[in-house]
Design a protein around this motif. Structure first.
Motif, PDB file in Angstrom:
ATOM      1  N   ASP A  42       1.567   6.063  -8.055  1.00 38.70           N
ATOM      2  CA  ASP A  42       2.092   4.894  -8.755  1.00 38.70           C
ATOM      3  C   ASP A  42       1.012   3.812  -8.773  1.00 38.70           C
ATOM      4  OD1 ASP A  42       3.476   2.799  -9.834  1.00 38.70           O
ATOM      5  OD2 ASP A  42       4.865   2.543  -8.145  1.00 38.70           O
ATOM      6  N   ARG A  43       0.524   3.495  -9.946  1.00 41.47           N
ATOM      7  CA  ARG A  43      -0.557   2.517 -10.063  1.00 41.47           C
ATOM      8  C   ARG A  43      -0.083   1.199 -10.656  1.00 41.47           C
ATOM      9  NH1 ARG A  43      -1.572   7.176 -11.937  1.00 41.47           N
ATOM     10  NH2 ARG A  43      -1.192   6.424 -14.047  1.00 41.47           N
ATOM     11  N   SER A  44       1.229   0.998 -10.697  1.00 42.47           N
ATOM     12  CA  SER A  44       1.773  -0.194 -11.349  1.00 42.47           C
ATOM     13  C   SER A  44       1.320  -1.483 -10.665  1.00 42.47           C
ATOM     14  CB  SER A  44       3.306  -0.128 -11.376  1.00 42.47           C
ATOM     15  OG  SER A  44       3.824  -0.027 -10.060  1.00 42.47           O
ATOM     16  N   ALA A  45       1.066  -1.413  -9.358  1.00 45.72           N
ATOM     17  CA  ALA A  45       0.676  -2.619  -8.629  1.00 45.72           C
ATOM     18  C   ALA A  45      -0.836  -2.743  -8.456  1.00 45.72           C
ATOM     19  CB  ALA A  45       1.352  -2.629  -7.255  1.00 45.72           C
ATOM     20  N   VAL A  46      -1.590  -1.818  -9.041  1.00 45.28           N
ATOM     21  CA  VAL A  46      -3.047  -1.831  -8.885  1.00 45.28           C
ATOM     22  C   VAL A  46      -3.665  -2.801  -9.882  1.00 45.28           C
ATOM     23  CG1 VAL A  46      -5.160  -0.471  -9.003  1.00 45.28           C
ATOM     24  CG2 VAL A  46      -3.080   0.543  -8.046  1.00 45.28           C
ATOM     25  N   ARG A  47      -4.259  -3.848  -9.380  1.00 45.53           N
ATOM     26  CA  ARG A  47      -4.909  -4.834 -10.244  1.00 45.53           C
ATOM     27  C   ARG A  47      -6.421  -4.669 -10.263  1.00 45.53           C
ATOM     28  NH1 ARG A  47      -1.627 -10.520  -9.009  1.00 45.53           N
ATOM     29  NH2 ARG A  47       0.464  -9.736  -9.580  1.00 45.53           N
ATOM     30  N   TYR A  55      -8.856  -0.589  -4.826  1.00 45.42           N
ATOM     31  CA  TYR A  55      -7.810   0.373  -4.496  1.00 45.42           C
ATOM     32  C   TYR A  55      -8.414   1.726  -4.125  1.00 45.42           C
ATOM     33  CZ  TYR A  55      -4.055   3.765  -5.280  1.00 45.42           C
ATOM     34  OH  TYR A  55      -3.170   4.807  -5.138  1.00 45.42           O
TER      35      TYR A  55
END
Length: 293
Positions: free
Chosen positions: A46-51, A56
């Protein structure tokens, strides 16, 4: 992200991830395994929170390397003879835009430093690599390792002190190392003990890594007399159709000796004040497979 975008982002940062993993482990194959696992986490997670993808990915790679290092230490495997890191082809490319940064990266992957780093704890090693080699702020390292910043600073201080006390100081100028390596090879291959002795420091050491799978000293040789006579005695023996190639390994010039077209030996020198201080000889075939001629 599309699959192509995912792949492109990961490949952009692969050299950094490989560099982190290798410095952590000192083993090319293990580092590649860790980077591959990081790719699986990146592509399937899940990369939804990767800014910030680089941060990361470095975090994931570092944690995987820590786990791998702990597993290696827990196995308590016995290595036959002296151990050296697996030779690592260093081509920093765009990751080191100036001479100063290139020198830092080269030094952090040198055999001398990696040998000393083997005695650090996995967390100390991670903090040292992230801070000293890649310049991450303490706050970022703390977030990567899920530790408080004061604890990370203490880890960094212990690691830095340990490295400083145990690491030898050598001349890292590539031109000088290459020139002395040329003369060293000529003297050894020509059986010129007198010339070879002039190039060796009185307290020179020879560290040979065979893993018990080929011929090499099973202890560290010390003194110019012992090292010089050993080198003259073994030069060229047991090597079929020998060929020599220069390449950059672990941040400095090295020699790859081929036997019948296959990697047989890697030789690298550490020098100071114009003389050879340490001779590294890697003959473990498992550590030479990646060095495709």
């Amino acid at each position: 992200m599309t699959t192509d975008t995912l792949t492109g982002v990961f490949e952009e940062h692969r050299p950094v991830l490989q560099g982190v993993a290798y410095r952590m482990l000192g083993r090319v194959a293990d580092a590649e395994d860790v980077v591959q696992e990081a790719w699986l986490r990146w592509s399937g997670g899940d990369r939804s929170a990767v800014r910030e993808p680089r941060g990361y990915l470095v975090r994931v790679t570092t944690r995987l390397a820590i786990d791998r290092l702990r597993q290696i230490k827990a196995r308590g495997e016995t290595y036959v003879g002296p151990w050296l890191p697996e030779p690592y082809v260093t081509d920093f490319g765009d990751t080191a835009p100036d001479t100063a940064e290139r020198a830092v990266l080269a030094d952090s992957v040198s055999l001398a430093v990696l040998v000393v780093m083997e005695s650090l704890s996995p967390l100390e090693r991670a903090v040292f690599v992230l801070r000293e080699a890649f310049g991450y702020p303490y706050a970022d390292i703390a977030a990567m390792l899920d530790r408080g910043e004061p604890a990370v600073r203490r880890l960094a201080g212990r690691a830095r002190k340990h490295i400083k006390e145990r690491r030898p100081r050598y001349d890292v100028d590539p031109a000088r190392r290459r020139d002395l390596t040329d003369r060293f090879l000529a003297a050894a291959a020509g059986g010129d003990l007198a010339q070879l002795m002039e190039l060796l420091a009185p307290d020179v050491r020879l560290v040979g890594d065979s893993g018990g799978k080929s011929r090499a000293p099973l202890r560290v040789l010390e003194s110019a007399d012992h090292v010089g006579r050993f080198l003259i005695g073994v030069a060229g023996k047991g090597i079929q159709d020998p060929a020599v190639r220069f390449l950059e390994l672990n941040g400095g010039p090295a020699v790859l000796v081929l036997s019948g077209g296959r990697p047989d030996t890697v030789l690298q020198l550490d020098i100071a004040e114009g003389r050879v201080q340490t001779v590294y000889v890697v003959r473990n075939p498992d550590k030479l497979r990646a060095l495709v001629p």
